[in-house]
Design a protein around this motif. Structure first.
Motif, PDB file in Angstrom:
ATOM      1  N   PRO A 253       0.838  -1.200   0.000  1.00  0.00           N
ATOM      2  CA  PRO A 253       0.000   0.000   0.000  1.00  0.00           C
ATOM      3  C   PRO A 253       0.878   1.257   0.000  1.00  0.00           C
ATOM      4  CG  PRO A 253      -0.728  -1.569   1.680  1.00  0.00           C
ATOM      5  CD  PRO A 253       0.574  -2.074   1.155  1.00  0.00           C
ATOM      6  N   ALA A 254       0.395   2.315  -0.600  1.00  0.00           N
ATOM      7  CA  ALA A 254       1.188   3.541  -0.729  1.00  0.00           C
ATOM      8  C   ALA A 254       1.628   4.075   0.632  1.00  0.00           C
ATOM      9  CB  ALA A 254       0.387   4.601  -1.469  1.00  0.00           C
ATOM     10  N   TYR A 255       0.716   4.062   1.619  1.00  0.00           N
ATOM     11  CA  TYR A 255       1.070   4.607   2.930  1.00  0.00           C
ATOM     12  C   TYR A 255       2.144   3.773   3.609  1.00  0.00           C
ATOM     13  CZ  TYR A 255      -1.523   0.945   5.417  1.00  0.00           C
ATOM     14  OH  TYR A 255      -1.925  -0.253   5.933  1.00  0.00           O
ATOM     15  N   PHE A 256       2.108   2.434   3.401  1.00  0.00           N
ATOM     16  CA  PHE A 256       3.097   1.552   4.019  1.00  0.00           C
ATOM     17  C   PHE A 256       4.455   1.748   3.355  1.00  0.00           C
ATOM     18  CE2 PHE A 256       5.344  -2.406   4.884  1.00  0.00           C
ATOM     19  CZ  PHE A 256       5.054  -2.623   6.221  1.00  0.00           C
ATOM     20  N   ALA A 257       4.458   1.920   2.035  1.00  0.00           N
ATOM     21  CA  ALA A 257       5.713   2.180   1.321  1.00  0.00           C
ATOM     22  C   ALA A 257       6.355   3.469   1.826  1.00  0.00           C
ATOM     23  CB  ALA A 257       5.450   2.262  -0.175  1.00  0.00           C
ATOM     24  N   GLY A 258       5.543   4.501   2.000  1.00  0.00           N
ATOM     25  CA  GLY A 258       6.077   5.750   2.531  1.00  0.00           C
ATOM     26  C   GLY A 258       6.585   5.601   3.948  1.00  0.00           C
ATOM     27  N   ALA A 259       5.859   4.819   4.764  1.00  0.00           N
ATOM     28  CA  ALA A 259       6.264   4.611   6.156  1.00  0.00           C
ATOM     29  C   ALA A 259       7.608   3.889   6.239  1.00  0.00           C
ATOM     30  CB  ALA A 259       5.188   3.820   6.902  1.00  0.00           C
ATOM     31  N   VAL A 260       7.794   2.875   5.394  1.00  0.00           N
ATOM     32  CA  VAL A 260       9.065   2.136   5.394  1.00  0.00           C
ATOM     33  C   VAL A 260      10.221   3.087   5.090  1.00  0.00           C
ATOM     34  CG1 VAL A 260      10.415   0.382   4.171  1.00  0.00           C
ATOM     35  CG2 VAL A 260       8.038  -0.084   4.785  1.00  0.00           C
ATOM     36  N   GLU A 261      10.054   3.903   4.069  1.00  0.00           N
ATOM     37  CA  GLU A 261      11.131   4.829   3.704  1.00  0.00           C
ATOM     38  C   GLU A 261      11.371   5.867   4.792  1.00  0.00           C
ATOM     39  OE1 GLU A 261      14.230   6.327   2.177  1.00  0.00           O
ATOM     40  OE2 GLU A 261      13.257   4.707   1.066  1.00  0.00           O
ATOM     41  N   ILE A 493       9.050  10.778  12.769  1.00  0.00           N
ATOM     42  CA  ILE A 493       8.001   9.825  12.355  1.00  0.00           C
ATOM     43  C   ILE A 493       6.849   9.802  13.356  1.00  0.00           C
ATOM     44  CG2 ILE A 493       9.552   8.352  11.025  1.00  0.00           C
ATOM     45  CD1 ILE A 493       9.652   6.455  13.474  1.00  0.00           C
ATOM     46  N   THR A 494       6.742  10.869  14.161  1.00  0.00           N
ATOM     47  CA  THR A 494       5.710  10.925  15.203  1.00  0.00           C
ATOM     48  C   THR A 494       4.676  11.988  14.869  1.00  0.00           C
ATOM     49  OG1 THR A 494       7.422  10.346  16.822  1.00  0.00           O
ATOM     50  CG2 THR A 494       5.305  11.099  17.684  1.00  0.00           C
ATOM     51  N   PRO A 495       3.460  11.609  14.433  1.00  0.00           N
ATOM     52  CA  PRO A 495       2.415  12.613  14.219  1.00  0.00           C
ATOM     53  C   PRO A 495       2.126  13.369  15.517  1.00  0.00           C
ATOM     54  CG  PRO A 495       1.795  10.487  13.284  1.00  0.00           C
ATOM     55  CD  PRO A 495       3.021  10.260  14.129  1.00  0.00           C
ATOM     56  N   PRO A 496       1.636  14.596  15.467  1.00  0.00           N
ATOM     57  CA  PRO A 496       1.042  15.245  14.299  1.00  0.00           C
ATOM     58  C   PRO A 496       2.027  15.964  13.378  1.00  0.00           C
ATOM     59  CG  PRO A 496       0.768  16.627  16.222  1.00  0.00           C
ATOM     60  CD  PRO A 496       1.430  15.373  16.715  1.00  0.00           C
ATOM     61  N   VAL A 497       3.299  16.123  13.769  1.00  0.00           N
ATOM     62  CA  VAL A 497       4.268  16.790  12.895  1.00  0.00           C
ATOM     63  C   VAL A 497       5.418  15.824  12.658  1.00  0.00           C
ATOM     64  CG1 VAL A 497       5.683  18.829  12.511  1.00  0.00           C
ATOM     65  CG2 VAL A 497       3.640  19.000  13.939  1.00  0.00           C
ATOM     66  N   ALA A 498       5.244  14.940  11.680  1.00  0.00           N
ATOM     67  CA  ALA A 498       6.250  13.913  11.384  1.00  0.00           C
ATOM     68  C   ALA A 498       6.876  14.253  10.034  1.00  0.00           C
ATOM     69  CB  ALA A 498       5.599  12.533  11.366  1.00  0.00           C
ATOM     70  N   LEU A 499       7.948  15.048  10.044  1.00  0.00           N
ATOM     71  CA  LEU A 499       8.477  15.626   8.811  1.00  0.00           C
ATOM     72  C   LEU A 499       8.919  14.556   7.810  1.00  0.00           C
ATOM     73  CD1 LEU A 499      10.509  18.655  10.208  1.00  0.00           C
ATOM     74  CD2 LEU A 499       8.156  18.583   9.379  1.00  0.00           C
ATOM     75  N   ALA A 500       9.633  13.521   8.287  1.00  0.00           N
ATOM     76  CA  ALA A 500      10.107  12.479   7.370  1.00  0.00           C
ATOM     77  C   ALA A 500       8.924  11.696   6.795  1.00  0.00           C
ATOM     78  CB  ALA A 500      11.073  11.539   8.083  1.00  0.00           C
ATOM     79  N   ALA A 501       7.947  11.395   7.636  1.00  0.00           N
ATOM     80  CA  ALA A 501       6.765  10.659   7.167  1.00  0.00           C
ATOM     81  C   ALA A 501       5.974  11.489   6.159  1.00  0.00           C
ATOM     82  CB  ALA A 501       5.891  10.268   8.350  1.00  0.00           C
ATOM     83  N   TYR A 502       5.874  12.787   6.398  1.00  0.00           N
ATOM     84  CA  TYR A 502       5.133  13.638   5.478  1.00  0.00           C
ATOM     85  C   TYR A 502       5.871  13.777   4.146  1.00  0.00           C
ATOM     86  CZ  TYR A 502       2.283  14.899   9.518  1.00  0.00           C
ATOM     87  OH  TYR A 502       1.452  14.853  10.614  1.00  0.00           O
ATOM     88  N   ASN A 513      -1.051  11.426   7.576  1.00  0.00           N
ATOM     89  CA  ASN A 513      -1.265  10.877   8.914  1.00  0.00           C
ATOM     90  C   ASN A 513      -1.228   9.347   8.911  1.00  0.00           C
ATOM     91  OD1 ASN A 513      -1.463  13.243  10.412  1.00  0.00           O
ATOM     92  ND2 ASN A 513      -3.616  13.516   9.892  1.00  0.00           N
ATOM     93  N   LYS A 514      -1.800   8.739   7.893  1.00  0.00           N
ATOM     94  CA  LYS A 514      -1.771   7.278   7.803  1.00  0.00           C
ATOM     95  C   LYS A 514      -0.330   6.791   7.658  1.00  0.00           C
ATOM     96  CE  LYS A 514      -4.590   3.606   5.758  1.00  0.00           C
ATOM     97  NZ  LYS A 514      -5.573   3.272   4.707  1.00  0.00           N
ATOM     98  N   THR A 515       0.449   7.513   6.874  1.00  0.00           N
ATOM     99  CA  THR A 515       1.867   7.177   6.720  1.00  0.00           C
ATOM    100  C   THR A 515       2.606   7.353   8.043  1.00  0.00           C
ATOM    101  OG1 THR A 515       1.796   7.908   4.408  1.00  0.00           O
ATOM    102  CG2 THR A 515       3.972   7.703   5.425  1.00  0.00           C
ATOM    103  N   GLY A 516       2.295   8.438   8.757  1.00  0.00           N
ATOM    104  CA  GLY A 516       2.963   8.702  10.023  1.00  0.00           C
ATOM    105  C   GLY A 516       2.685   7.643  11.073  1.00  0.00           C
TER     106      GLY A 516
END
Length: 617
Positions: A253-261, A493-502, A513-516
């Motif tokens: 899933p797109a959000y999981f791919a972003g989360a891994v990176e 990688i911690t919402p609400p401000v997760a710069l790398a995840a965003y 947010n789903k990625t975060g």
């Protein structure tokens, strides 16, 4: 950042090149006295903040307006004065010799020029925090309650920030002026010599065909590349533009791919040998050799990446995802034939562990990178490529330099006003002398600071406030520094401000947010391990041999237990109570008591053996 052309770009190229050559010279032949070296460094970098970074999003991006030329010229005046009057400043007695009118005016110019440069280069949050701490020195005695501070005159404030090495020109800026600058240039040489791209090919060849291969490529390449870059967001864009589409292509899933990176890129700053600017600052603040920081960081970093690799593997198995075709990947034989490309990094690690100074080790690493490039016709570095590599590295220094100088405002304010003691008292009153509650509070402070600041700045601020508190509670100082350092990093990688995840979500075209939140699950070990090494110094390999070995065994078992729990899968899906059981034994693996740790390790093995088979119909 502006994209300039023509004579202006040529002038900036030569200016930045001279900056890099100066720092290589001082790395080889010795730096100047600390205050002078830091002053030269900041003065040289200052104009770049105004020439390369526009005042707003609406300002010209292809040219430099007249007012930025004026601000760039004004910004160097305080530093030029300090350089030419260095002996007078060096021999003056703090809080005894008066601050002259010229020094007062120049100090104020430096302060406001630095705050504006920070707003442009780093962002509003750090500028606002630094502005508050600067103002607190002057108006703190008017504030109510626990925030009330001592009364200081304007000359005393300027003296602390401008004329001593405890304010703007304190240790953080010193690290930028020495270690960080040379390692940035080392990174430039890795890029120009083709070693950076070789990291990606290495990861592709050895992980690409496995289940979920692209995700494993992301993890391995980001670990290798991130240790050099030291920036989670830069790492996301550097490797994620390649790995995220590959992950999506095989079915993640797109959000999981972003989360891994995002998770893999953030972890680069805790992975030796370089770990970004924060680790060098930690070594300087602790007064230890950098190799001590490297050794301490090794086990937590391997546990972090081990957990991420396990979870992406489980995710692939859970969703039936295959790896890439061998035809689409570099051949292992060809990659191994060029294994000599690893020599600069391996050599750097050896030199650091052998006791060489980080600056000399980095210079020798640069030399090795150049030598390695000679074996590749495609990447062979001639004079032009060498100069370009120095420029590529040096042009990235404004973010680090300005952030470190601005963090020095906070450091100077805390030292002068005793704000740190007030913070210690506040934490003690809230924690009610319960160490674990104090750790939770410091964790929250570090996360909040890291959400709006670069890692280096967040770590410096959190260390200035949190480390004295943890040390007073009896935690080892090394553990206290690593504690705030880790949470400054995982705030990416911690919402609400997760710069790398965003950043990763923008590449993946997924919900931020789903990625975060997916990234938080993948990076769960980074939220737990800091508590472990506060209670068990063996996790940092600074205990006895038995402690170190037990911590290693417990950490490995925890990786599997928590990985199974987070993905709810071994070779079959796990129900909620089974996941809770794995979480429980995983946490026991981190307990400092050997008997409890043994129960956790044994429990992990038993649960795996019980639930590894297919679910009953």
């Amino acid at each position: 950042m502006r994209k300039l052309t023509g004579p202006v770009q040529t002038g900036i190229y030569l200016y930045v090149l001279a900056l890099g050559l100066f720092h290589l010279y001082t790395a080889l032949f010795g730096t100047y006295e600390a205050y002078l070296q830091r002053t030269i460094h900041l003065t040289w970098v200052f104009p770049l903040a105004y020439l390369l970074y526009p005042v707003s999003s609406k300002a010209p991006k292809e040219s430099v307006p007249w007012y930025d030329w004026v601000l760039a010229a004004i910004s160097v005046v305080p530093g030029v004065y300090s350089i030419f009057n260095y002996e007078e400043i060096a021999y003056r007695v703090v809080q005894v010799d008066p601050v002259t009118t010229v020094q007062l005016v120049l100090g104020l110019i430096l302060l406001f020029a630095l705050l504006e440069a920070t707003r442009r280069v780093v962002g509003w949050p750090l500028a606002v925090i630094a502005g508050f701490f600067a103002a607190y020195m002057y108006v703190g005695h008017w504030m109510p309650g626990i925030m009330q501070g001592l009364s200081f005159t304007l000359p005393e404030v300027v003296e602390q920030l401008y004329l001593t090495d405890e304010g703007i020109f304190s240790i953080p800026l010193g690290v930028s002026a020495t270690f960080v600058m040379v390692f940035l240039i080392f990174g430039g040489f890795l890029e120009k010599s083709g070693i950076g791209s070789y990291f990606m090919e290495f990861a592709q060849a050895f992980t690409g065909t496995a289940a979920g291969g692209p995700a494993k490529i992301a993890v391995v390449s980001s670990a290798l590349f991130g240790s050099i870059s030291g920036s989670a967001v830069a790492n996301v864009y550097g490797t994620g533009t390649f790995t995220i589409p590959l992950m999506k292509r095989i079915g993640y899933p797109a959000y999981f791919a972003g989360a891994v990176e995002a998770v893999a890129s953030s972890g680069g700053q805790i992975m030796p040998p370089i770990m970004g600017a924060g680790a060098f600052i930690m070594a300087s603040l602790l007064g230890v050799q950098y190799k001590e920081i490297m050794i301490a960081a090794l086990l937590p970093a391997f546990l972090y990446y081990g957990a991420v690799l396990l979870m992406v593997h489980l995710g692939a198995l859970k969703n039936g995802l295959k790896g890439l075709s061998p035809e689409d990947l570099p051949k292992k034989r060809d990659v191994l034939r060029r294994i000599y490309m690893m020599i600069p990094v391996v050599g750097l690690v050896y030199l650091l562990l052998a006791g060489y100074t980080p600056m000399l080790a980095a210079v020798l690493g640069i030399l090795l990178a150049w030598v390695v490039s000679l074996f590749s016709p495609e990447h062979r570095m001639g004079p032009k490529a060498i100069l370009d590599a120095i420029y590529i590295g040096a042009r990235n220094v404004p973010v680090v330099c300005i952030a470190c100088a601005t963090a020095g405002i906070v450091v100077g304010s805390v030292a002068l006003t005793g704000f740190g003691f007030k913070f210690v008292g506040l934490v003690f009153s809230l924690a009610q002398d319960i160490p674990f509650l104090a750790l939770l509070l410091i964790m929250l402070v570090s996360l909040v600071l890291g959400m709006g600041l670069p890692t280096t700045s967040a770590y410096i601020l959190a260390a200035a406030l949190g480390v004295p508190t943890l040390a007073k509670l009896g935690f080892p100082v090394l553990s206290a520094h690593f504690f705030v350092f880790y949470y400054a990093i995982v705030s990416n990688i911690t919402p609400p401000v997760a710069l790398a995840a965003y950043a990763a979500s923008s590449v993946a075209d997924a919900s931020p947010n789903k990625t975060g939140f997916a990234a938080m699950r993948l990076g769960v070990l980074a939220f737990i391990v800091p508590f472990a090494f506060c209670y068990d110094i063996g996790v940092l390999w600074h205990g006895t041999l038995v402690q170190n070995l037990a911590a290693t065994a417990g950490g490995i078992a925890a990786v599997f237990a928590l990985g199974y729990a987070m993905l709810a899968f071994i070779h079959r899906p796990l129900v909620l109570w089974q996941r809770c059981a794995f979480v429980a034994v995983g946490l026991l693996c981190f307990f400092p008591f050997l008997s409890v740790k043994a129960v956790g390790i044994a429990g992990t093995i038993v649960l795996y053996l019980l639930w590894r088979g297919p679910a009953k119909a």
